[in-house]
Design a protein around this motif. Structure first.
Motif: not given
Length: 162
Positions: A91-102
């Protein structure tokens, strides 16, 4: 970590390259407590305002099996993580950004991370979580960029070798 003005500016640039943020419960709750503008009770330095406005306004997806509901421009992601994230990526055009550890560990296991960014801080901590601890197989990476900050921190961006 040394969360200075340069790193906050860099985070804003990263967030602006994505359609949405993908967080696990712990990261979502930590970010909401610190950066939700409508409920913030602490005074932050003026240079954090662009970061605060950007994360506050960003679309967020929260992976959690324990939260009953989320708000702060967020939706819960439930069920099969791989299928859910693949759908979000479609669905995303530019993408997703994630962070964290798990959550990044789980996404790496599923081969769903297209790009990694590691920020190496000029500080020895001696404790804290180890990124990707328990990864079942190694992921070979190819460096695509390197950015050094005035503090001595270095952001290195990599793509998986496929």
């Amino acid at each position: 970590m040394v969360a200075d003005e340069d790193l906050h500016r860099h985070a804003v640039e990263n967030f602006e390259q994505a359609d949405a943020l993908l967080f696990g419960r712990v990261t979502y709750e930590m970010m909401e407590a610190a950066w939700r503008l409508s409920t913030r009770t602490i005074t932050m330095p003026d240079w954090t305002e662009p970061f605060a406005r950007t994360i506050d306004a960003a679309k967020k997806y929260v992976v959690s099996s324990t939260l009953e509901r989320v708000d702060w421009n967020a939706e819960l992601v439930r069920g099969d993580l791989g299928k859910a994230v693949q759908q979000l990526k479609r669905e995303s055009g530019k993408g997703l950004f994630t962070g964290g550890v798990t959550l990044p560990l789980a996404l790496a296991e599923l081969g769903l991370i297209d790009e990694y960014e590691f920020v190496v801080q000029p500080r020895l901590a001696g404790h804290g979580p180890t990124l990707f601890a328990g990864l079942s197989k190694h992921v070979d990476l190819k460096r695509v960029s390197r950015l050094e900050f005035g503090s001595g921190a270095v952001a290195m961006r990599y793509e998986p070798r496929r």
